[in-house]
Design a protein around this motif. Structure first.
Motif, PDB file in Angstrom:
ATOM      1  N   GLU A   5       0.841  -1.197   0.000  1.00 35.85           N
ATOM      2  CA  GLU A   5       0.000   0.000   0.000  1.00 35.85           C
ATOM      3  C   GLU A   5       0.876   1.247   0.000  1.00 35.85           C
ATOM      4  O   GLU A   5       2.088   1.188  -0.157  1.00 35.85           O
ATOM      5  CB  GLU A   5      -0.926  -0.009   1.225  1.00 35.85           C
ATOM      6  CG  GLU A   5      -1.849  -1.221   1.271  1.00 35.85           C
ATOM      7  CD  GLU A   5      -2.835  -1.255   0.117  1.00 35.85           C
ATOM      8  OE1 GLU A   5      -3.071  -0.189  -0.500  1.00 35.85           O
ATOM      9  OE2 GLU A   5      -3.362  -2.322  -0.179  1.00 35.85           O
ATOM     10  N   TYR A  61     -18.860   3.681   4.546  1.00 29.96           N
ATOM     11  CA  TYR A  61     -17.558   4.046   5.123  1.00 29.96           C
ATOM     12  C   TYR A  61     -17.524   3.750   6.620  1.00 29.96           C
ATOM     13  O   TYR A  61     -16.474   3.408   7.179  1.00 29.96           O
ATOM     14  CB  TYR A  61     -17.263   5.523   4.858  1.00 29.96           C
ATOM     15  CG  TYR A  61     -16.878   5.791   3.422  1.00 29.96           C
ATOM     16  CD1 TYR A  61     -15.741   5.224   2.869  1.00 29.96           C
ATOM     17  CD2 TYR A  61     -17.664   6.601   2.607  1.00 29.96           C
ATOM     18  CE1 TYR A  61     -15.386   5.446   1.549  1.00 29.96           C
ATOM     19  CE2 TYR A  61     -17.324   6.836   1.289  1.00 29.96           C
ATOM     20  CZ  TYR A  61     -16.186   6.258   0.764  1.00 29.96           C
ATOM     21  OH  TYR A  61     -15.852   6.482  -0.553  1.00 29.96           O
ATOM     22  N   GLU A 107      -7.219  -0.501   7.281  1.00 31.98           N
ATOM     23  CA  GLU A 107      -7.414  -0.078   5.893  1.00 31.98           C
ATOM     24  C   GLU A 107      -8.037   1.317   5.842  1.00 31.98           C
ATOM     25  O   GLU A 107      -7.665   2.151   5.010  1.00 31.98           O
ATOM     26  CB  GLU A 107      -8.289  -1.084   5.146  1.00 31.98           C
ATOM     27  CG  GLU A 107      -7.712  -2.471   5.024  1.00 31.98           C
ATOM     28  CD  GLU A 107      -6.416  -2.476   4.221  1.00 31.98           C
ATOM     29  OE1 GLU A 107      -6.243  -1.591   3.361  1.00 31.98           O
ATOM     30  OE2 GLU A 107      -5.566  -3.353   4.467  1.00 31.98           O
ATOM     31  N   ARG A 163      -6.314   4.630   4.018  1.00 37.38           N
ATOM     32  CA  ARG A 163      -6.995   5.416   2.981  1.00 37.38           C
ATOM     33  C   ARG A 163      -7.069   6.889   3.369  1.00 37.38           C
ATOM     34  O   ARG A 163      -6.915   7.783   2.526  1.00 37.38           O
ATOM     35  CB  ARG A 163      -8.397   4.866   2.735  1.00 37.38           C
ATOM     36  CG  ARG A 163      -9.152   5.613   1.624  1.00 37.38           C
ATOM     37  CD  ARG A 163     -10.510   4.976   1.362  1.00 37.38           C
ATOM     38  NE  ARG A 163     -11.176   5.670   0.270  1.00 37.38           N
ATOM     39  CZ  ARG A 163     -11.914   6.762   0.402  1.00 37.38           C
ATOM     40  NH1 ARG A 163     -12.071   7.296   1.609  1.00 37.38           N
ATOM     41  NH2 ARG A 163     -12.485   7.338  -0.637  1.00 37.38           N
ATOM     42  N   LYS A 196      -5.427   9.086  -0.129  1.00 38.23           N
ATOM     43  CA  LYS A 196      -6.512   8.532  -0.933  1.00 38.23           C
ATOM     44  C   LYS A 196      -6.091   8.297  -2.388  1.00 38.23           C
ATOM     45  O   LYS A 196      -6.654   7.438  -3.061  1.00 38.23           O
ATOM     46  CB  LYS A 196      -7.727   9.465  -0.887  1.00 38.23           C
ATOM     47  CG  LYS A 196      -8.381   9.543   0.481  1.00 38.23           C
ATOM     48  CD  LYS A 196      -9.621  10.433   0.453  1.00 38.23           C
ATOM     49  CE  LYS A 196     -10.282  10.491   1.824  1.00 38.23           C
ATOM     50  NZ  LYS A 196     -11.489  11.354   1.818  1.00 38.23           N
ATOM     51  N   TYR A 249      -3.836   4.913  -2.329  1.00 37.45           N
ATOM     52  CA  TYR A 249      -4.330   3.779  -1.542  1.00 37.45           C
ATOM     53  C   TYR A 249      -5.105   2.811  -2.435  1.00 37.45           C
ATOM     54  O   TYR A 249      -5.961   3.212  -3.214  1.00 37.45           O
ATOM     55  CB  TYR A 249      -5.237   4.254  -0.406  1.00 37.45           C
ATOM     56  CG  TYR A 249      -5.965   3.119   0.270  1.00 37.45           C
ATOM     57  CD1 TYR A 249      -5.312   2.288   1.173  1.00 37.45           C
ATOM     58  CD2 TYR A 249      -7.297   2.833  -0.049  1.00 37.45           C
ATOM     59  CE1 TYR A 249      -5.964   1.210   1.764  1.00 37.45           C
ATOM     60  CE2 TYR A 249      -7.962   1.763   0.531  1.00 37.45           C
ATOM     61  CZ  TYR A 249      -7.285   0.957   1.439  1.00 37.45           C
ATOM     62  OH  TYR A 249      -7.928  -0.111   2.016  1.00 37.45           O
ATOM     63  N   TYR A 293      -7.597  -0.522  -2.319  1.00 38.75           N
ATOM     64  CA  TYR A 293      -8.419  -1.400  -1.490  1.00 38.75           C
ATOM     65  C   TYR A 293      -7.915  -2.843  -1.605  1.00 38.75           C
ATOM     66  O   TYR A 293      -7.463  -3.263  -2.676  1.00 38.75           O
ATOM     67  CB  TYR A 293      -9.877  -1.360  -1.953  1.00 38.75           C
ATOM     68  CG  TYR A 293     -10.636  -0.127  -1.525  1.00 38.75           C
ATOM     69  CD1 TYR A 293     -11.212  -0.040  -0.259  1.00 38.75           C
ATOM     70  CD2 TYR A 293     -10.793   0.942  -2.388  1.00 38.75           C
ATOM     71  CE1 TYR A 293     -11.914   1.082   0.135  1.00 38.75           C
ATOM     72  CE2 TYR A 293     -11.503   2.076  -2.011  1.00 38.75           C
ATOM     73  CZ  TYR A 293     -12.061   2.137  -0.747  1.00 38.75           C
ATOM     74  OH  TYR A 293     -12.758   3.252  -0.356  1.00 38.75           O
ATOM     75  N   SER A 328      -6.782   1.335  -6.785  1.00 43.52           N
ATOM     76  CA  SER A 328      -6.457   2.675  -6.298  1.00 43.52           C
ATOM     77  C   SER A 328      -6.831   3.669  -7.386  1.00 43.52           C
ATOM     78  O   SER A 328      -7.104   3.301  -8.535  1.00 43.52           O
ATOM     79  CB  SER A 328      -4.954   2.785  -5.995  1.00 43.52           C
ATOM     80  OG  SER A 328      -4.215   2.800  -7.211  1.00 43.52           O
TER      81      SER A 328
END
Length: 407
Positions: A15, A354, A364, A368, A372, A375, A377, A382
């Motif tokens: 990440e 969220y 996680e 994020r 953002k 990042y 998921y 991303s």
């Protein structure tokens, strides 16, 4: 059963900074992986336009640090902007020395820029009309050991699109333009094999590519072969409100709410009256003449975008004529669903709110919040991944002539 029970040695996707796809990372590179683009051609043949488009494409979609060095800007900085026509007379030694001074200043700053770590592409934007000047540029840039690509623009059509000529008749504008560039024509040497790797662009329709190799040069060549100078517009529309929007969930493939369907109906009216309509004003009476014009419709593959476009009519426009002379029957707003336009895939978090992500995957959620943009998921995407998959769409937009509505 936990993931450790059935997958004790998982393939872990990093990440943070390393979430960026490898293909779009500048990173540490050697000098031979850097590229210098030297524009050449007579005035008003589209050099600066092409240089700007290349720079934006490389900077944004390939995440490559790119900068343009326009010799005209250096000349204006040194000697002012309102220069007499004699300044561009190649037989005037005093003025030639000043123009060479501006070129050398641009080259000096270009070399400084390309010597920086992480920098990938520099563009030298000027006429570079004489082979002697181009040889001087190559010799000066030789200290960098970078790849050099010449791009020559050639335009012999009598259509003037420069803002200086917007209120002039075509013949009058072209005559004025010819007088101004006559000084360059007298000494102009076209690019040839002795100039090394190069691309020749004839009227933005014909392309000659010579001895061009490598990842970056090929990316540039592919991009400019999709460029054209015809004016066009594209419209970006968000989809109507979906069931998941209403419940605060991300991703998924839900349909529209009633509010979303009302948005879709209004979008259809806008598409018919604005996107797919050509408006011309009579020069004498000032009256507007409206007539349907061919337009395109692109959506993602997701249900909510297709339903947003469901009320748009697909009328037949007979005998639409392409700029190459071909005539076709055109289906207005013929839908084209593209996976490249799909919303970011949230992986294991798809369909959650969220708040639920924060509760189920607190680490996680925190990652994020920190970054953002890069990042990714877990098992998802991303925003940098999306940037990469949008590149083919950008090339399609560049080569398209008709207005596009993108949902």
């Amino acid at each position: 059963m936990s993931s450790n029970d059935y997958n004790p040695t998982p393939h872990v996707i990093p990440e943070g900074q390393n979430a960026t796809p490898l293909e779009v990372v500048g990173g540490d590179v050697t000098s031979t992986e850097k590229l210098i683009i030297v524009m050449t051609g007579l005035p008003a043949t589209g050099k600066t336009h092409i240089a700007n488009r290349i720079s934006r494409y490389l900077n944004f979609f390939l995440d490559l640090d790119t900068k343009i060095f326009n010799v005209g800007d250096y000349r204006r900085r040194l000697f002012g902007s309102n220069l007499p026509a004699e300044f561009f007379d190649h037989t005037n030694k005093e003025y030639m020395a000043k123009r060479e001074e501006a070129c050398d200043m641009a080259l000096k700053e270009l070399i400084e820029f390309m010597s920086m770590d992480g920098v990938r592409v520099g563009l030298l934007d000027s006429t570079n009309a004489q082979k002697q000047r181009r040889d001087h540029i190559r010799e000066t840039l030789g200290v960098l050991k970078c790849k050099i690509l010449m791009i020559e623009t050639i335009c012999d059509k009598k259509e003037m699109t420069h803002p200086y000529y917007k209120d002039m008749a075509d013949d009058e504008a072209f005559a004025d333009f010819e007088r101004k560039r006559k000084n360059y024509e007298d000494v102009y040497n076209p690019v040839d094999e002795k100039d090394g790797s190069h691309v020749k662009i004839f009227n933005h329709q014909t392309f000659v590519v010579h001895n061009t190799r490598g990842y970056l040069p090929q990316k540039v060549v592919h991009f400019i072969m999709n460029l054209h100078t015809m004016p066009r517009v594209f419209y970006l529309s968000r989809h109507g409100q979906s069931e998941y929007n209403l419940s605060g969930k991300i991703g998924g493939d839900s349909g529209l709410t009633e509010a979303g369907r009302e948005f879709a109906r209004r979008l259809a009216v806008f598409a018919q009256n604005t996107v797919g309509m050509s408006i011309e004003r009579d020069s004498e009476s000032g009256e507007e003449k409206r007539s349907p014009c061919p337009a395109r419709l692109w959506t993602s593959t997701l249900r909510r975008t297709k339903e947003t476009a469901q009320y748009i009519k697909h009328n037949l426009i007979k005998f639409h004529k392409w700029d190459n002379g071909d005539e076709v029957e055109w289906i207005q707003f013929q839908p084209r669903a593209r996976r490249n336009l799909d919303e970011l895939y949230a992986g294991v978090c798809d369909g959650l709110t969220y708040k639920e992500i924060e509760e189920k995957f607190p680490e996680e959620f925190a990652r994020r919040q920190e970054d953002k943009l890069t990042y990714r998921y877990p098992r998802g995407e991303s925003y940098m991944d999306i940037t990469l998959r949008l590149e083919p769409v950008v090339l399609d937009i560049e080569r398209t002539r008709e207005p596009i509505l993108i949902v």
